[in-house]
Motif scaffolding. Structure first.
Motif, short mmCIF file in Angstrom:
data_model
loop_
_atom_site.label_atom_id
_atom_site.label_comp_id
_atom_site.label_asym_id
_atom_site.label_seq_id
_atom_site.Cartn_x
_atom_site.Cartn_y
_atom_site.Cartn_z
N VAL A 24 0.78 0.81 15.82
CA VAL A 24 1.45 1.46 14.70
C VAL A 24 2.95 1.16 14.75
CG1 VAL A 24 2.12 3.72 13.75
CG2 VAL A 24 -0.25 3.29 14.43
N SER A 25 3.49 0.63 13.64
CA SER A 25 4.92 0.37 13.53
C SER A 25 5.41 0.84 12.16
CB SER A 25 5.24 -1.12 13.68
OG SER A 25 4.91 -1.59 14.97
N LEU A 26 6.52 1.58 12.14
CA LEU A 26 7.13 2.00 10.88
C LEU A 26 8.56 2.46 11.15
CD1 LEU A 26 7.17 5.42 10.79
CD2 LEU A 26 4.72 5.02 10.48
N SER A 27 9.37 2.46 10.10
CA SER A 27 10.76 2.91 10.19
C SER A 27 11.04 3.90 9.08
CB SER A 27 11.72 1.72 10.05
OG SER A 27 11.53 0.80 11.11
N VAL A 28 11.73 4.99 9.43
CA VAL A 28 12.04 6.05 8.47
C VAL A 28 13.55 6.07 8.24
CG1 VAL A 28 11.92 8.52 7.99
CG2 VAL A 28 10.05 7.39 9.23
N PRO A 29 14.03 5.67 7.05
CA PRO A 29 15.47 5.64 6.79
C PRO A 29 16.07 7.05 6.75
CG PRO A 29 14.28 4.24 5.24
CD PRO A 29 13.26 5.07 5.94
N LYS A 30 17.30 7.17 7.19
CA LYS A 30 18.02 8.43 7.12
C LYS A 30 18.20 8.83 5.66
CE LYS A 30 22.30 10.66 8.63
NZ LYS A 30 23.59 10.48 9.36
N GLY A 31 17.93 10.10 5.36
CA GLY A 31 18.09 10.61 4.01
C GLY A 31 16.90 10.40 3.10
N SER A 32 15.82 9.84 3.63
CA SER A 32 14.63 9.55 2.81
C SER A 32 13.65 10.71 2.83
CB SER A 32 13.93 8.29 3.31
OG SER A 32 13.40 8.50 4.62
N ILE A 33 12.73 10.70 1.87
CA ILE A 33 11.51 11.50 1.96
C ILE A 33 10.40 10.48 2.21
CG2 ILE A 33 9.91 13.07 0.81
CD1 ILE A 33 12.16 14.12 -0.86
N PHE A 34 9.88 10.50 3.42
CA PHE A 34 8.94 9.47 3.86
C PHE A 34 7.53 10.04 3.85
CE2 PHE A 34 6.64 6.65 6.60
CZ PHE A 34 7.28 5.41 6.52
N GLY A 35 6.67 9.45 3.05
CA GLY A 35 5.28 9.88 2.98
C GLY A 35 4.41 9.11 3.95
N GLU A 195 0.09 14.01 -5.40
CA GLU A 195 1.15 14.99 -5.20
C GLU A 195 2.33 14.35 -4.48
OE1 GLU A 195 3.26 18.33 -5.53
OE2 GLU A 195 1.35 17.90 -6.50
N VAL A 196 2.06 13.59 -3.42
CA VAL A 196 3.13 12.97 -2.64
C VAL A 196 3.87 11.91 -3.45
CG1 VAL A 196 3.60 11.56 -0.59
CG2 VAL A 196 2.03 13.47 -0.45
N GLU A 197 3.14 11.24 -4.35
CA GLU A 197 3.74 10.18 -5.16
C GLU A 197 4.93 10.69 -5.96
OE1 GLU A 197 2.18 6.77 -8.35
OE2 GLU A 197 0.99 8.57 -7.99
N LYS A 198 4.94 11.99 -6.27
CA LYS A 198 5.99 12.56 -7.11
C LYS A 198 7.29 12.80 -6.38
CE LYS A 198 2.38 14.83 -9.82
NZ LYS A 198 1.69 16.10 -10.10
N MET A 199 7.32 12.65 -5.04
CA MET A 199 8.56 12.97 -4.33
C MET A 199 9.04 11.93 -3.33
SD MET A 199 7.42 16.00 -1.69
CE MET A 199 5.70 16.48 -1.87
N VAL A 200 8.17 11.04 -2.84
CA VAL A 200 8.58 10.17 -1.73
C VAL A 200 9.46 9.02 -2.21
CG1 VAL A 200 6.54 10.73 -0.37
CG2 VAL A 200 6.52 8.69 -1.84
N THR A 201 10.37 8.58 -1.31
CA THR A 201 11.17 7.38 -1.54
C THR A 201 10.65 6.21 -0.74
OG1 THR A 201 12.69 8.01 0.24
CG2 THR A 201 13.24 8.75 -1.98
N HIS A 202 10.01 6.51 0.40
CA HIS A 202 9.43 5.50 1.28
C HIS A 202 8.07 6.01 1.75
CE1 HIS A 202 13.72 4.69 1.33
NE2 HIS A 202 13.48 3.48 1.76
N LEU A 203 7.23 5.11 2.23
CA LEU A 203 5.92 5.55 2.67
C LEU A 203 5.28 4.54 3.61
CD1 LEU A 203 3.21 4.85 -0.03
CD2 LEU A 203 5.56 4.17 -0.39
N ALA A 204 4.30 5.05 4.34
CA ALA A 204 3.42 4.20 5.14
C ALA A 204 2.00 4.65 4.87
CB ALA A 204 3.74 4.32 6.63
N ILE A 205 1.09 3.71 4.81
CA ILE A 205 -0.32 4.00 4.59
C ILE A 205 -1.07 3.62 5.86
CG2 ILE A 205 -2.38 3.39 3.26
CD1 ILE A 205 -0.54 2.95 0.85
N ILE A 206 -1.80 4.58 6.42
CA ILE A 206 -2.55 4.37 7.66
C ILE A 206 -4.03 4.52 7.37
CG2 ILE A 206 -2.31 6.80 8.37
CD1 ILE A 206 -2.17 5.78 11.29
N SER A 207 -4.82 3.63 7.95
CA SER A 207 -6.27 3.67 7.78
C SER A 207 -6.92 3.28 9.10
CB SER A 207 -6.70 2.70 6.67
OG SER A 207 -8.11 2.69 6.54
N ASN A 208 -7.80 4.12 9.60
CA ASN A 208 -8.48 3.87 10.88
C ASN A 208 -7.50 3.55 12.01
OD1 ASN A 208 -11.15 4.21 9.83
ND2 ASN A 208 -10.98 2.18 8.89
N GLY A 209 -6.38 4.27 12.03
CA GLY A 209 -5.42 4.12 13.12
C GLY A 209 -4.47 2.96 13.00
#
Length: 300
Positions: A24-35, A195-209
């Motif tokens: 698993v690799s991801l980055s969450v920017p400062k000031g974001s809403i990350f889904g 629901e999340v689509e209405k607020m996030v600026t960034h996102l990651a999608i995880i499936s089966n780990g």
């Protein structure tokens, strides 16, 4: 853009042959809403528990505030508010008293309780016993608990799960307010994509780990949107003949034509063509949303 959270090649499991999280690799920017999005059992809660030190990060795969978890905690908890699984309350106490108990344990002044109750709009209900709180009120109080001490980062696991539409709206508006007015970075997991689509600026999608996508909403659009647009109009069978072939028009139903476009100008030009032919257009929208992309990404 500065990242508040960096995860690189995180693996976690009870044995090497039974990994729950796989690279698993991801980055969450400062000031974001990350889904952090995925179906139940995809690995969302496990990832968040490792982030918070509830489960071991044996390979130092995670950095928060540019520190490894071993050097971040326990002092780092002062900068992080978290809600994993279901919040726990003393039902025989009021919302105010529940906050007071937690603030005393953390050595915070009573004024912090007042501040966070105003933030989540529960000040008027502060003396009501918890057993009389609605599910939405309990969830707002749980978020108030995470806000004690003015954290810079919130990590929230399924905060709208089980809420009715009105409760979801309240939590969404609260999180947007905290992000915009307080500048808090929010990492939120959910399987409720619309629901999340209405607020996030960034996102990651995880499936089966495994992470299937990680980036900004704009990047997701450019990678996975097929530039399909749906036009709602009366009598589509009459007007499809006026749409040039390069738009690849298709009739979807008795009030909808789907087309392929390359730019906003394509939509403008085609709208002019149809209006000049006296088409009665009542809607223009993207044919694919986050749910469609999620299904395609996780399938492939």
């Amino acid at each position: 853009m500065e990242n508040l959270i960096n995860i690189q090649h995180l693996n976690y499991g009870f044995t090497q042959n039974k990994l729950i999280l796989k690279n698993v690799s991801l980055s969450v920017p400062k000031g974001s809403i990350f889904g952090f999005l995925g179906a139940n059992g995809a690995g969302k809660s496990t990832t968040m528990k490792v982030m918070l030190g509830n489960l071991p990060d044996e390979n130092n795969s995670i950095e928060i505030f540019n520190k490894s978890l071993t050097s971040l905690y326990p002092d780092g908890f002062q900068k992080i508010g978290s809600l994993i699984d279901s919040p726990a309350f003393y039902d025989h106490l009021s919302g105010w008293d529940n906050l007071i108990v937690l603030s005393k344990l953390r050595g915070l002044p009573d004024s912090e309780c007042e501040r966070v109750l105003h933030l989540v709009d529960l000040w008027e209900n502060r003396n009501v016993k918890m057993k009389k709180y609605s599910l939405g009120m309990k969830q707002r109080l749980a978020i108030a608990m995470t806000l004690l001490g003015s954290p810079e980062l919130l990590i929230l696991d399924e905060p709208v799960n089980g809420l009715d539409p009105n409760g979801m709206l309240e939590i969404r508006e609260l999180l947007l307010k905290l992000n915009r007015e307080q500048g808090i970075t929010i990492f939120i997991s959910s399987h409720l994509l619309q629901e999340v689509e209405k607020m996030v600026t960034h996102l990651a999608i995880i499936s089966n780990g495994s992470i299937k996508f990680s980036g900004s909403v704009e990047e997701l659009n450019s990678y996975y949107r097929h530039n399909r647009v749906r036009i709602g109009l009366n009598d589509p069978s009459v007007f499809i003949q006026y749409i040039p072939e390069n738009y690849s028009p298709q009739i979807i139903d008795h009030q909808t034509i789907e087309i392929t476009v390359q730019s906003r100008e394509d939509i403008i030009n085609l709208t002019k063509i149809l209006v000049l032919k006296d088409a009665e257009i009542f809607e223009i929208r993207n044919s694919a949303g986050l749910e469609d992309w999620f299904m395609e990404i996780t399938k492939n």
